[in-house]
Design a protein around this motif. Structure first.
Motif, mmCIF file in Angstrom:
data_model
loop_
_atom_site.group_PDB
_atom_site.id
_atom_site.type_symbol
_atom_site.label_atom_id
_atom_site.label_comp_id
_atom_site.label_asym_id
_atom_site.label_seq_id
_atom_site.Cartn_x
_atom_site.Cartn_y
_atom_site.Cartn_z
ATOM 1 N N LEU A 1 0.854 -1.186 0.000
ATOM 2 C CA LEU A 1 0.000 0.000 0.000
ATOM 3 C C LEU A 1 0.891 1.237 0.000
ATOM 4 C CD1 LEU A 1 -2.583 1.740 0.627
ATOM 5 C CD2 LEU A 1 -2.206 1.167 3.027
ATOM 6 N N SER A 2 0.669 2.104 -0.957
ATOM 7 C CA SER A 2 1.494 3.297 -0.994
ATOM 8 C C SER A 2 0.637 4.554 -1.060
ATOM 9 C CB SER A 2 2.446 3.177 -2.193
ATOM 10 O OG SER A 2 2.514 4.384 -2.884
ATOM 11 N N ILE A 3 0.938 5.485 -0.169
ATOM 12 C CA ILE A 3 0.228 6.763 -0.116
ATOM 13 C C ILE A 3 1.248 7.853 -0.425
ATOM 14 C CG2 ILE A 3 -1.081 8.331 1.366
ATOM 15 C CD1 ILE A 3 -1.761 5.840 3.094
ATOM 16 N N GLU A 4 0.977 8.655 -1.447
ATOM 17 C CA GLU A 4 1.958 9.683 -1.817
ATOM 18 C C GLU A 4 1.331 11.066 -1.867
ATOM 19 O OE1 GLU A 4 4.103 8.397 -5.416
ATOM 20 O OE2 GLU A 4 3.932 6.400 -4.515
ATOM 21 N N HIS A 5 1.882 11.956 -1.067
ATOM 22 C CA HIS A 5 1.474 13.380 -1.036
ATOM 23 C C HIS A 5 -0.050 13.542 -1.011
ATOM 24 C CE1 HIS A 5 5.624 14.352 -1.645
ATOM 25 N NE2 HIS A 5 5.670 13.601 -2.730
ATOM 26 N N LEU A 6 -0.664 12.767 -0.169
ATOM 27 C CA LEU A 6 -2.129 12.815 -0.097
ATOM 28 C C LEU A 6 -2.598 13.992 0.756
ATOM 29 C CD1 LEU A 6 -4.862 11.271 -0.679
ATOM 30 C CD2 LEU A 6 -4.557 10.286 1.595
ATOM 31 N N SER A 7 -3.494 14.794 0.195
ATOM 32 C CA SER A 7 -4.147 15.864 0.964
ATOM 33 C C SER A 7 -5.658 15.743 0.770
ATOM 34 C CB SER A 7 -3.691 17.243 0.484
ATOM 35 O OG SER A 7 -2.318 17.401 0.731
ATOM 36 N N LYS A 8 -6.384 16.130 1.804
ATOM 37 C CA LYS A 8 -7.841 16.103 1.689
ATOM 38 C C LYS A 8 -8.419 17.355 2.345
ATOM 39 C CE LYS A 8 -12.051 14.644 1.130
ATOM 40 N NZ LYS A 8 -12.671 14.490 -0.187
ATOM 41 N N ARG A 9 -9.189 18.079 1.567
ATOM 42 C CA ARG A 9 -9.837 19.289 2.095
ATOM 43 C C ARG A 9 -11.328 19.047 2.232
ATOM 44 N NH1 ARG A 9 -5.879 23.239 0.766
ATOM 45 N NH2 ARG A 9 -4.426 22.224 -0.641
ATOM 46 N N TYR A 10 -11.871 19.584 3.311
ATOM 47 C CA TYR A 10 -13.321 19.567 3.503
ATOM 48 C C TYR A 10 -13.833 20.985 3.400
ATOM 49 C CZ TYR A 10 -13.566 14.821 5.375
ATOM 50 O OH TYR A 10 -13.534 13.484 5.554
ATOM 51 N N TRP A 11 -15.002 21.144 2.900
ATOM 52 C CA TRP A 11 -15.631 22.453 2.886
ATOM 53 C C TRP A 11 -16.747 22.458 3.919
ATOM 54 C CZ3 TRP A 11 -14.260 26.997 1.122
ATOM 55 C CH2 TRP A 11 -15.209 28.018 1.107
ATOM 56 N N PHE A 12 -16.596 23.323 4.924
ATOM 57 C CA PHE A 12 -17.631 23.426 5.943
ATOM 58 C C PHE A 12 -18.679 24.429 5.510
ATOM 59 C CE2 PHE A 12 -14.698 21.281 8.788
ATOM 60 C CZ PHE A 12 -15.571 20.500 9.517
ATOM 61 N N LEU B 1 -8.138 9.466 6.532
ATOM 62 C CA LEU B 1 -7.111 8.752 5.772
ATOM 63 C C LEU B 1 -7.561 7.320 5.475
ATOM 64 C CD1 LEU B 1 -4.140 9.118 4.784
ATOM 65 C CD2 LEU B 1 -3.446 8.012 6.904
ATOM 66 N N LEU B 2 -8.079 6.652 6.505
ATOM 67 C CA LEU B 2 -8.518 5.269 6.308
ATOM 68 C C LEU B 2 -9.679 5.189 5.324
ATOM 69 C CD1 LEU B 2 -8.572 2.309 8.462
ATOM 70 C CD2 LEU B 2 -10.853 3.014 7.746
ATOM 71 N N ASN B 3 -10.608 6.139 5.439
ATOM 72 C CA ASN B 3 -11.756 6.135 4.526
ATOM 73 C C ASN B 3 -11.322 6.340 3.075
ATOM 74 O OD1 ASN B 3 -13.844 5.554 6.265
ATOM 75 N ND2 ASN B 3 -14.200 7.689 6.812
ATOM 76 N N ILE B 4 -10.284 7.158 2.889
ATOM 77 C CA ILE B 4 -9.773 7.359 1.534
ATOM 78 C C ILE B 4 -9.148 6.069 1.012
ATOM 79 C CG2 ILE B 4 -7.987 8.535 0.183
ATOM 80 C CD1 ILE B 4 -8.570 11.036 1.885
ATOM 81 N N PRO C 1 -13.691 10.240 -1.737
ATOM 82 C CA PRO C 1 -12.886 10.621 -2.897
ATOM 83 C C PRO C 1 -11.739 11.532 -2.475
ATOM 84 C CG PRO C 1 -14.896 11.920 -2.827
ATOM 85 C CD PRO C 1 -14.968 10.964 -1.676
ATOM 86 N N TYR C 2 -10.681 11.554 -3.248
ATOM 87 C CA TYR C 2 -9.576 12.467 -2.948
ATOM 88 C C TYR C 2 -9.106 13.099 -4.250
ATOM 89 C CZ TYR C 2 -6.698 8.542 -4.529
ATOM 90 O OH TYR C 2 -6.154 7.531 -5.257
ATOM 91 N N GLU C 3 -8.571 14.271 -4.124
ATOM 92 C CA GLU C 3 -8.187 15.020 -5.322
ATOM 93 C C GLU C 3 -6.680 15.212 -5.429
ATOM 94 O OE1 GLU C 3 -10.538 16.351 -3.080
ATOM 95 O OE2 GLU C 3 -12.143 15.350 -4.169
#
Lengths: 265, 266
Positions: free
Chosen positions: A4-15, A51-54, A60-62
């Motif tokens: 499993l490899s995760i690279e430069h993962l970012s996740k933004r939420y809009w409140f 992170l786990l949900n992604i 989804p992640y962008e």
């Protein structure tokens, strides 16, 4: 070999309500080797569940990439299975029916294989004799065993565990940790284990990744030097306590920094 | 699950074991006794009231020589057809409306308006449409029972447990699999609640329908008894209706309790 490899993962939420953006996960890179048990610890709100949900494909992640065996994750897949914090069992199905539920949905095995695997994994988690019982007749610890059996029976390459023992009482939790190691030593899956309990992480994992809150960043990864099999007595070993303490200090530093930031605002 | 009784369990007397039944029967027997005594003492005018003995006599007469059996059969048929149709269409429509959001939004104004209107207000209109034969009563029962079944089914399908949904999705469940393995079994307890409410409202429907526009049936029997000051007949009808209600509600409640063991908690 990296599973499993995760690279430069970012996740933004809009409140929507506060009309502002929150960075839940910020530039996380992590590689989990084949057969490795990796735990992620961090205070609540550090984005570990995000992170786990992604990784599970439920979010989804962008920005960044998540891949398993070099195949990018784009939604849920048969190569992963999740053990949830809430046991999430179907109350109208028996234990056997719940264990086979994941396999049934994924449709990878024929009927005979499913029956055989159900039997095998019910036994592996120590629930033989309870096949025909319903979830509400079982204790919290037993329900989590079913949850685990359901995930293992689906034969994933990577097992994702989202604070599976957080809702259990202290004694049951300790016991389940030892059980998990025993089961894992037979099933030998790559595991990503999320928890907020430092000693749980140190006891279970080959490596422990520490995350910080707001934004959720990877602070440091600790290699846990203890061999296997591990017994619960390990938790009282001075070297164990040393590592636990080091992680604890790192998290405390973090929370103090966070408090100062919040105080300034 | 049956447990073996511990041997040290204190002995319960016959009375403490059956207290509810004993006290309940006592009150009924006492009430009937006082009633009959007042009647025999001439304290009750036969024009306004009846007596247990007169009711039993009238019951036997209408049963043997009168139209009671035919009336019961007529009312029962009205109820059975109307309720059966309501149960089938209510569950099917409820599942569809609960599952497809757009369908729900589309039908919502009608459902809310019809659900809030007492269905007996529509009885005269229905009699204009269907006449005073069997079909007006069937339709009234249908309308009465349909809405509680529909509304509860919609609620049941929509009450998808979020944790279960997340788990199913993590195991790559298709929409169809979510529908068949989560939405349908999860809504069974809700549907049965709807059935129980539908039974109660359907019974009201059949009685009101027969009172207003019919020349047969138990509802008509009550109305006719009232119009002709035949209180004995009136009471026989009322008691028949009361017992049908108790019996049907009891069956529906049993059914509901049997399945509500795993009703998702909200």
């Amino acid at each position: 070999m990296v599973k499993l490899s995760i690279e430069h993962l970012s996740k933004r939420y809009w409140f929507e309500r506060e009309d502002r953006e929150v960075l839940a996960v910020s530039d996380v890179s992590l590689a989990v080797a084949d057969g490795e048990f990796l735990a992620i610890v961090g205070p609540s709100g550090c984005g570990k569940t995000t992170l786990l949900n992604i990784v599970a494909g439920l979010l989804p992640y962008e920005e960044g990439t998540v891949s398993i065996d070099d195949k990018q994750v784009r939604g849920p897949g048969v190569d992963r299975a999740v053990v949830f914090q809430q046991s999430s069992l179907l109350p109208w199905r028996t234990i056997a029916g719940n264990v086979r539920y994941g396999m049934e949905l994924q449709r990878r095995f024929d009927e005979a294989t499913m029956r055989e695997r159900t039997e095998h994994f019910v036994k592996l988690v120590g629930l033989n004799g309870f096949e025909r019982h319903y979830p509400n007749e079982l204790s919290g610890g037993m329900q989590q065993r079913v949850n685990l059996a359901r995930a293992l029976a689906a034969d994933p390459k990577v097992l994702l565990m989202d604070e599976p023992f957080a809702a259990l009482d202290a004694q049951t939790r300790e016991f389940m940790q030892a059980e998990l190691l025993k089961i894992w030593s037979q099933a030998r899956k790559t595991v990503l284990f999320i928890t907020h309990q430092i000693n749980e992480a140190v006891y279970l994992a080959d490596r422990v990744a520490v995350m910080s809150a707001r934004p959720g960043r990877l602070k440091e990864v600790f290699k846990i030097p203890f061999g296997r099999p591990r017994t619960l007595a390990l938790k009282r070993d001075p070297r164990f306590l040393e590592i636990e303490d080091a992680i604890w200090q790192l998290i405390e530093e973090e929370s103090q920094r966070l408090n100062m930031v919040l105080a300034e605002k | 699950m049956k447990r073996k009784e511990p041997s040290g369990r204190p002995h319960q007397s016959f009375y403490t074991k059956h207290e509810a039944v004993i006290l309940g029967s006592l009150s009924v027997v006492l009430m009937i006794g006082v009633w009959q005594a007042c009647w025999s003492a001439g304290l009750i005018s036969p024009l306004f009231f009846s007596s247990p003995s007169a009711i039993i006599k009238q019951f036997r007469y209408t049963l043997m020589e009168g139209t009671l059996l035919a009336d019961m059969k007529y009312s029962g048929t009205n109820f059975a057809i109307g309720f059966g149709l309501a149960a089938i269409t209510g569950v099917v429509a409820g599942v569809l409306i609960g599952w497809y959001r757009r369908l729900r939004l589309f039908f919502d104004p009608f459902l809310s308006a019809l659900y809030a209107t007492p269905r007996v207000a529509m009885v005269p209109l229905i009699i204009i449409w269907f006449g005073i034969g069997i079909w007006s009563k069937v339709f009234i029962v249908f309308l009465s029972a349909f809405f509680p079944i529909l509304i509860n089914t919609v609620g049941g399908v929509r009450a998808l447990d979020r944790d279960l949904l997340r788990a199913a999705k993590a195991y790559c469940a298709s929409d169809w699999q979510i529908f068949t393995t989560l939405a349908i079994p999860g809504s069974v307890p809700f549907i049965l609640t709807g059935i129980r409410q539908g039974v109660a409202l359907g019974l009201i429907g059949v009685v009101v329908g027969e009172m207003v526009g019919s020349s047969q049936g138990v509802g008509f029997m009550v109305a006719y008894g009232g119009q002709t000051f035949n209180t004995d007949t009136l009471f026989v009808g009322m008691i028949v209706i009361a017992f049908s209600g108790i019996l049907l509600t009891w069956i529906a409640e049993r059914l509901e309790r049997r399945f509500s063991r795993w009703r998702p908690e909200r």
